[in-house]
Design a protein around this motif. Structure first.
Motif, PDB file in Angstrom:
ATOM      1  N   GLN A  14       0.829  -1.201   0.000  1.00 53.10           N
ATOM      2  CA  GLN A  14       0.000   0.000   0.000  1.00 53.10           C
ATOM      3  C   GLN A  14       0.867   1.256   0.000  1.00 53.10           C
ATOM      4  OE1 GLN A  14      -2.615  -0.301   3.393  1.00 53.10           O
ATOM      5  NE2 GLN A  14      -3.939  -1.800   2.401  1.00 53.10           N
ATOM      6  N   LEU A  15       1.901   1.256   0.852  1.00 52.93           N
ATOM      7  CA  LEU A  15       2.804   2.410   0.921  1.00 52.93           C
ATOM      8  C   LEU A  15       3.502   2.650  -0.410  1.00 52.93           C
ATOM      9  CD1 LEU A  15       4.494   2.101   4.397  1.00 52.93           C
ATOM     10  CD2 LEU A  15       3.343   4.108   3.505  1.00 52.93           C
ATOM     11  N   LYS A  16       4.032   1.591  -0.976  1.00 56.79           N
ATOM     12  CA  LYS A  16       4.757   1.709  -2.244  1.00 56.79           C
ATOM     13  C   LYS A  16       3.840   2.268  -3.335  1.00 56.79           C
ATOM     14  CE  LYS A  16       7.464  -1.022  -5.499  1.00 56.79           C
ATOM     15  NZ  LYS A  16       7.974  -2.357  -5.833  1.00 56.79           N
ATOM     16  N   TRP A  17       2.647   1.697  -3.459  1.00 55.74           N
ATOM     17  CA  TRP A  17       1.714   2.138  -4.491  1.00 55.74           C
ATOM     18  C   TRP A  17       1.270   3.571  -4.249  1.00 55.74           C
ATOM     19  CZ3 TRP A  17      -3.267   3.914  -4.972  1.00 55.74           C
ATOM     20  CH2 TRP A  17      -3.787   3.915  -6.258  1.00 55.74           C
ATOM     21  N   LEU A  18       0.881   3.881  -3.006  1.00 52.26           N
ATOM     22  CA  LEU A  18       0.367   5.208  -2.686  1.00 52.26           C
ATOM     23  C   LEU A  18       1.448   6.275  -2.820  1.00 52.26           C
ATOM     24  CD1 LEU A  18      -2.291   6.494  -1.972  1.00 52.26           C
ATOM     25  CD2 LEU A  18      -1.793   6.134   0.438  1.00 52.26           C
ATOM     26  N   ASN A  19       2.667   5.980  -2.387  1.00 51.56           N
ATOM     27  CA  ASN A  19       3.756   6.945  -2.535  1.00 51.56           C
ATOM     28  C   ASN A  19       4.046   7.217  -4.015  1.00 51.56           C
ATOM     29  OD1 ASN A  19       4.324   7.687   0.109  1.00 51.56           O
ATOM     30  ND2 ASN A  19       5.705   5.962   0.427  1.00 51.56           N
ATOM     31  N   LYS A  20       3.980   6.185  -4.831  1.00 49.10           N
ATOM     32  CA  LYS A  20       4.193   6.365  -6.268  1.00 49.10           C
ATOM     33  C   LYS A  20       3.111   7.274  -6.858  1.00 49.10           C
ATOM     34  CE  LYS A  20       4.783   3.765 -10.540  1.00 49.10           C
ATOM     35  NZ  LYS A  20       4.755   2.442 -11.152  1.00 49.10           N
ATOM     36  N   GLN A  21       1.853   7.045  -6.440  1.00 51.43           N
ATOM     37  CA  GLN A  21       0.747   7.858  -6.943  1.00 51.43           C
ATOM     38  C   GLN A  21       0.831   9.301  -6.438  1.00 51.43           C
ATOM     39  OE1 GLN A  21      -1.580   6.604  -9.179  1.00 51.43           O
ATOM     40  NE2 GLN A  21      -0.134   4.903  -9.131  1.00 51.43           N
ATOM     41  N   ALA A  23       3.335  11.026  -5.691  1.00 55.88           N
ATOM     42  CA  ALA A  23       4.456  11.778  -6.258  1.00 55.88           C
ATOM     43  C   ALA A  23       3.983  12.673  -7.405  1.00 55.88           C
ATOM     44  CB  ALA A  23       5.551  10.831  -6.739  1.00 55.88           C
ATOM     45  N   THR A  24       2.905  12.258  -8.085  1.00 54.98           N
ATOM     46  CA  THR A  24       2.443  13.022  -9.246  1.00 54.98           C
ATOM     47  C   THR A  24       0.981  13.441  -9.168  1.00 54.98           C
ATOM     48  OG1 THR A  24       1.886  10.976 -10.410  1.00 54.98           O
ATOM     49  CG2 THR A  24       4.096  11.905 -10.790  1.00 54.98           C
ATOM     50  N   LYS A  25       0.227  12.903  -8.185  1.00 55.99           N
ATOM     51  CA  LYS A  25      -1.212  13.174  -8.132  1.00 55.99           C
ATOM     52  C   LYS A  25      -1.627  13.668  -6.756  1.00 55.99           C
ATOM     53  CE  LYS A  25      -2.135   9.283 -11.190  1.00 55.99           C
ATOM     54  NZ  LYS A  25      -2.719   7.943 -11.227  1.00 55.99           N
ATOM     55  N   LYS A  28      -7.189  13.798  -3.966  1.00 59.54           N
ATOM     56  CA  LYS A  28      -8.539  13.842  -4.547  1.00 59.54           C
ATOM     57  C   LYS A  28      -8.617  13.017  -5.834  1.00 59.54           C
ATOM     58  CE  LYS A  28     -10.840  16.634  -1.817  1.00 59.54           C
ATOM     59  NZ  LYS A  28     -11.955  16.151  -1.042  1.00 59.54           N
ATOM     60  N   VAL A  29      -7.573  13.074  -6.653  1.00 54.75           N
ATOM     61  CA  VAL A  29      -7.543  12.319  -7.906  1.00 54.75           C
ATOM     62  C   VAL A  29      -7.485  10.821  -7.605  1.00 54.75           C
ATOM     63  CG1 VAL A  29      -6.193  11.884 -10.003  1.00 54.75           C
ATOM     64  CG2 VAL A  29      -6.466  14.218  -9.160  1.00 54.75           C
ATOM     65  N   ILE A  30      -6.687  10.451  -6.612  1.00 48.54           N
ATOM     66  CA  ILE A  30      -6.554   9.045  -6.234  1.00 48.54           C
ATOM     67  C   ILE A  30      -7.882   8.527  -5.673  1.00 48.54           C
ATOM     68  CG2 ILE A  30      -5.320   7.431  -4.722  1.00 48.54           C
ATOM     69  CD1 ILE A  30      -2.912   9.392  -4.919  1.00 48.54           C
ATOM     70  N   GLU A  31      -8.589   9.371  -4.920  1.00 51.70           N
ATOM     71  CA  GLU A  31      -9.912   9.004  -4.399  1.00 51.70           C
ATOM     72  C   GLU A  31     -10.837   8.593  -5.545  1.00 51.70           C
ATOM     73  OE1 GLU A  31     -10.873  12.710  -2.296  1.00 51.70           O
ATOM     74  OE2 GLU A  31     -11.370  11.460  -0.576  1.00 51.70           O
ATOM     75  N   VAL A  32     -10.863   9.401  -6.589  1.00 50.49           N
ATOM     76  CA  VAL A  32     -11.737   9.131  -7.737  1.00 50.49           C
ATOM     77  C   VAL A  32     -11.304   7.838  -8.429  1.00 50.49           C
ATOM     78  CG1 VAL A  32     -12.451   9.978 -10.009  1.00 50.49           C
ATOM     79  CG2 VAL A  32     -12.317  11.560  -8.074  1.00 50.49           C
ATOM     80  N   GLU A  33     -10.010   7.672  -8.622  1.00 48.75           N
ATOM     81  CA  GLU A  33      -9.511   6.482  -9.311  1.00 48.75           C
ATOM     82  C   GLU A  33      -9.827   5.199  -8.544  1.00 48.75           C
ATOM     83  OE1 GLU A  33      -5.349   7.209  -9.972  1.00 48.75           O
ATOM     84  OE2 GLU A  33      -5.742   8.641 -11.580  1.00 48.75           O
ATOM     85  N   LEU A  56       8.260  16.083   1.145  1.00 49.68           N
ATOM     86  CA  LEU A  56       8.794  14.916   0.428  1.00 49.68           C
ATOM     87  C   LEU A  56       7.785  14.311  -0.546  1.00 49.68           C
ATOM     88  CD1 LEU A  56      10.538  13.108   3.430  1.00 49.68           C
ATOM     89  CD2 LEU A  56      11.610  14.509   1.655  1.00 49.68           C
ATOM     90  N   LYS A  57       6.512  14.712  -0.395  1.00 47.80           N
ATOM     91  CA  LYS A  57       5.417  14.160  -1.197  1.00 47.80           C
ATOM     92  C   LYS A  57       5.364  12.633  -1.094  1.00 47.80           C
ATOM     93  CE  LYS A  57       4.812  17.885  -4.511  1.00 47.80           C
ATOM     94  NZ  LYS A  57       3.834  18.565  -3.755  1.00 47.80           N
ATOM     95  N   ARG A  58       5.416  12.160   0.156  1.00 49.87           N
ATOM     96  CA  ARG A  58       5.353  10.724   0.408  1.00 49.87           C
ATOM     97  C   ARG A  58       5.001  10.466   1.866  1.00 49.87           C
ATOM     98  NH1 ARG A  58       9.258   7.876  -1.689  1.00 49.87           N
ATOM     99  NH2 ARG A  58       9.140   6.209  -0.197  1.00 49.87           N
ATOM    100  N   TYR A  59       4.568   9.256   2.163  1.00 47.59           N
ATOM    101  CA  TYR A  59       4.255   8.854   3.529  1.00 47.59           C
ATOM    102  C   TYR A  59       5.543   8.358   4.189  1.00 47.59           C
ATOM    103  CZ  TYR A  59      -0.604   9.232   2.240  1.00 47.59           C
ATOM    104  OH  TYR A  59      -1.816   9.719   1.822  1.00 47.59           O
ATOM    105  N   ILE A  60       5.781   8.852   5.390  1.00 44.77           N
ATOM    106  CA  ILE A  60       6.976   8.451   6.136  1.00 44.77           C
ATOM    107  C   ILE A  60       6.548   7.987   7.522  1.00 44.77           C
ATOM    108  CG2 ILE A  60       8.545   9.996   4.888  1.00 44.77           C
ATOM    109  CD1 ILE A  60       8.357  11.889   7.330  1.00 44.77           C
ATOM    110  N   LEU A  61       7.392   7.183   8.143  1.00 41.67           N
ATOM    111  CA  LEU A  61       7.118   6.707   9.493  1.00 41.67           C
ATOM    112  C   LEU A  61       7.200   7.879  10.448  1.00 41.67           C
ATOM    113  CD1 LEU A  61       6.439   4.183  11.061  1.00 41.67           C
ATOM    114  CD2 LEU A  61       8.871   3.782  11.371  1.00 41.67           C
TER     115      LEU A  61
END
Length: 160
Positions: A14-21, A23-25, A28-33, A56-61
């Motif tokens: 989940q972290l890997k996928w969400l951080n990738k998304q 980075a560019t989105k 709100k866009v991810i919610e719709v997708e 950093l535009k990413r989730y961190i611990l």
């Protein structure tokens, strides 16, 4: 990807996928997708101790006051271990056929038709309350579509 696929991933996935998304989105866009609200998407991530860093535009611990929180958590778990075990056992023995799954046909076909339906007030109130308590990760219109689809599948070809 749909919300069920996302939630079925382990926390690292989940972290890997969400951080990738992210980075560019925007979220709100991810919610719709995904077809789910932000709190549903972020809940497992935040529960695992991660926090979104805007710079950093990413989730961190999150490096907060974890020592005291961990001690409190361990103490709570020790005090309530029997109750927790019984709840886990109860959940395992429950019939999982009541789990709601939205047909892929409904999730992939995002064309809607607006209809004014009359519904009994008490039935609709129960429906909305159940939705608010357990199924807000879905859109209400998708749940209604699923209910109508299941009705059709169950009664098509049967004469009354």
């Amino acid at each position: 990807m749909v919300i069920e696929e996302f939630l079925s991933l382990d926390i690292e996935g989940q972290l890997k996928w969400l951080n990738k998304q992210r980075a560019t989105k925007k979220l709100k866009v991810i919610e719709v997708e995904l077809g789910a609200k932000a709190y549903v998407i972020e809940k497992p991530i935040k529960s695992a101790g991660y926090k979104y860093d805007n710079n950093l535009k990413r989730y961190i611990l999150h490096q907060g006051d974890n020592g005291q929180n961990e001690n409190e958590t361990l103490s709570f778990l020790e005090q309530h271990l029997t109750t927790i075990k019984s709840l886990v056992h109860k959940e395992e023995s429950m019939d999982m056929s009541n789990e709601l799954t939205i047909d892929k046909l409904i999730l992939s076909n995002r064309v809607y038709k607006s209809k004014g339906l009359k519904v009994q007030e008490d039935v609709y109130a129960r429906f909305v309350e159940l939705y608010k308590q357990q199924y807000q990760q879905y859109k209400l219109q998708d749940i209604i579509s699923q209910a109508l689809l299941e009705f059709c599948q169950r009664y098509e070809g049967k004469s009354g």
